[in-house]
Design a protein around this motif. Structure first.
Motif, short mmCIF file in Angstrom:
data_model
loop_
_atom_site.label_atom_id
_atom_site.label_comp_id
_atom_site.label_asym_id
_atom_site.label_seq_id
_atom_site.Cartn_x
_atom_site.Cartn_y
_atom_site.Cartn_z
N LYS A 1 -54.42 -1.27 34.63
CA LYS A 1 -54.04 -0.27 36.01
C LYS A 1 -55.34 -0.63 36.84
O LYS A 1 -54.47 -0.44 38.09
CB LYS A 1 -54.09 0.96 35.28
CG LYS A 1 -52.86 1.32 34.41
CD LYS A 1 -52.79 2.57 34.15
CE LYS A 1 -51.62 2.95 33.24
NZ LYS A 1 -50.29 2.80 33.56
N TYR B 1 -54.59 -9.58 38.92
CA TYR B 1 -53.99 -8.95 38.03
C TYR B 1 -53.36 -9.81 37.01
O TYR B 1 -53.45 -9.25 35.85
CB TYR B 1 -52.73 -8.12 38.88
CG TYR B 1 -51.95 -7.42 37.89
CD1 TYR B 1 -52.26 -6.17 37.31
CD2 TYR B 1 -50.37 -7.76 37.78
CE1 TYR B 1 -51.36 -5.42 36.26
CE2 TYR B 1 -49.51 -7.01 36.79
CZ TYR B 1 -50.14 -5.92 36.18
OH TYR B 1 -49.29 -5.10 35.23
N GLU C 1 -53.74 -3.28 39.50
CA GLU C 1 -52.13 -3.27 39.73
C GLU C 1 -51.78 -3.67 41.19
O GLU C 1 -51.14 -4.35 41.61
CB GLU C 1 -51.45 -1.94 39.38
CG GLU C 1 -51.29 -1.94 37.70
CD GLU C 1 -50.48 -0.59 37.56
OE1 GLU C 1 -50.33 0.17 38.43
OE2 GLU C 1 -49.83 -0.55 36.51
N LEU C 2 -52.93 -3.12 42.09
CA LEU C 2 -52.68 -3.54 43.57
C LEU C 2 -52.79 -5.09 43.93
O LEU C 2 -52.48 -5.27 45.01
CB LEU C 2 -53.53 -2.38 44.42
CG LEU C 2 -53.26 -1.09 44.43
CD1 LEU C 2 -54.41 -0.32 45.10
CD2 LEU C 2 -52.00 -0.70 44.76
N ASP C 3 -53.55 -5.63 42.84
CA ASP C 3 -54.03 -6.78 43.24
C ASP C 3 -52.51 -7.70 43.32
O ASP C 3 -52.48 -8.96 43.68
CB ASP C 3 -54.90 -7.59 42.36
CG ASP C 3 -56.19 -6.75 42.34
OD1 ASP C 3 -56.51 -6.36 43.58
OD2 ASP C 3 -57.00 -7.00 41.44
N LYS C 4 -51.39 -7.14 42.75
CA LYS C 4 -50.13 -8.07 42.52
C LYS C 4 -49.87 -8.42 44.11
O LYS C 4 -49.21 -9.31 44.28
CB LYS C 4 -48.99 -7.09 41.97
CG LYS C 4 -49.45 -7.15 40.35
CD LYS C 4 -48.10 -6.52 39.69
CE LYS C 4 -48.37 -4.80 39.80
NZ LYS C 4 -47.27 -4.31 39.21
N SER C 5 -50.32 -7.85 45.11
CA SER C 5 -49.76 -7.81 46.48
C SER C 5 -50.83 -8.67 47.22
O SER C 5 -50.71 -8.85 48.31
CB SER C 5 -49.34 -6.69 47.21
OG SER C 5 -50.63 -5.55 47.12
N SER D 1 -59.54 -10.58 44.42
CA SER D 1 -58.36 -9.98 44.39
C SER D 1 -57.21 -11.22 44.45
O SER D 1 -56.12 -11.40 43.60
CB SER D 1 -57.74 -8.91 45.21
OG SER D 1 -57.82 -9.28 46.49
#
Length: 282
Positions: free
Chosen positions: A250, A141, A253-257, A126
């Protein structure tokens, strides 16, 4: 990742340019059907691969990558300049890979060939970094946005050949020759480059290996991560994904953080910029 800047008006394929234009095996392998059916051959292959990894490590030297996966992708960047701009692969000299490593390389080649899937993008952690002439994406992402954008930009992308030149605990590295056919103009560009895949320490011995840092170089110099060119690379990766409507995104998307650090700048892409010179022509 996007070689559009080498586009021209000639409808015939170009010869590969030499300047910048545009994957250990464990118990499961020993218990696999081929291993049981051909134990001597399996042992020979395993021994060969172990020797190759040891030789590659000795020749290239340790890059000092972290030994755990806790550090973000920026810590796994390979730095290298080359004695030649020629990255034309010779498949006959390619290092033989174990099945998990070969599957990793196959997935990366498929991504280059405009065949993105969620599973293939999951080959990256990630917090990974993708770094080439046109893109600097510092999480999965953003990277997913790049891979899923390729089929929209190119009518076809064909892997002409590749040559694995390094395979050890830190990295898989191969010379790559890829032909890209653009959608909007009758043009095919054939590009050669040096692809370096820094391996995630937590998965390097697993069946599904992952990548911490993916670097693609098309000339003899490394990247300085400075100047207007890099500003564009970072802007492109940061913004393309915002305009993508691929439903597969989608999943990431959590990989942005994901954990990341400030971009490491080197001032130059030469040896003075912490990029030791290596001979990739042998």
């Amino acid at each position: 990742m996007d070689p559009t800047s080498s586009a021209g008006s000639n409808p015939k394929p170009m010869s590969a340019p030499t300047r910048s234009h545009l994957l250990t095996h464990g118990l499961k392998n020993f218990l696999s059907k081929p291993a049981i059916s051909h134990p001597e051959k399996n042992f020979t292959v395993n021994l060969y691969n172990a020797e190759q990894r040891a030789n590659m490590s000795a020749q290239s030297g340790s890059t000092g990558f972290p030994k755990t996966s806790d550090a973000p992708g920026e810590h796994f960047e390979p730095r290298q300049t080359a004695t030649s701009e020629d990255y034309t692969p010779d498949p006959s000299k390619s290092i033989q890979l174990s099945p998990p490593r070969q599957r990793l390389v196959d997935d990366i080649i498929a991504l280059y060939s405009c065949q993105p899937t969620v599973e293939r993008v999951k080959r990256y952690t990630s917090d990974c970094v993708y770094d080439d002439q046109f893109v600097y994406a510092n999480d999965r992402y953003k990277m997913a946005g790049q891979w899923f954008a390729l089929p929209k930009l190119f009518k076809a992308s064909i892997n002409e050949s590749y040559q694995v030149i390094r395979s050890d605990d830190e990295m898989i590295q191969f010379k790559n020759r890829q032909s890209w056919t653009f959608r909007l103009i009758p043009k095919t560009a054939t590009i050669t480059g040096l692809v370096s895949l820094s391996l995630d320490p937590a998965t390097k011995d697993s069946e599904f290996m992952q990548i911490k840092y993916h670097k693609d170089q098309a000339n003899d110099k490394d990247y300085s991560h400075e100047g207007l060119g890099f500003t564009f690379k970072k802007w492109q990766a940061d913004n393309v994904v915002k305009h993508m409507d691929a439903p597969e995104l989608k999943e990431f998307e959590l990989d942005k953080s994901a954990a990341k650090e400030h971009v490491r700048k080197y001032g130059t892409g030469t040896e003075e910029g912490q990029a030791p010179k290596q001979d990739f022509t042998k």
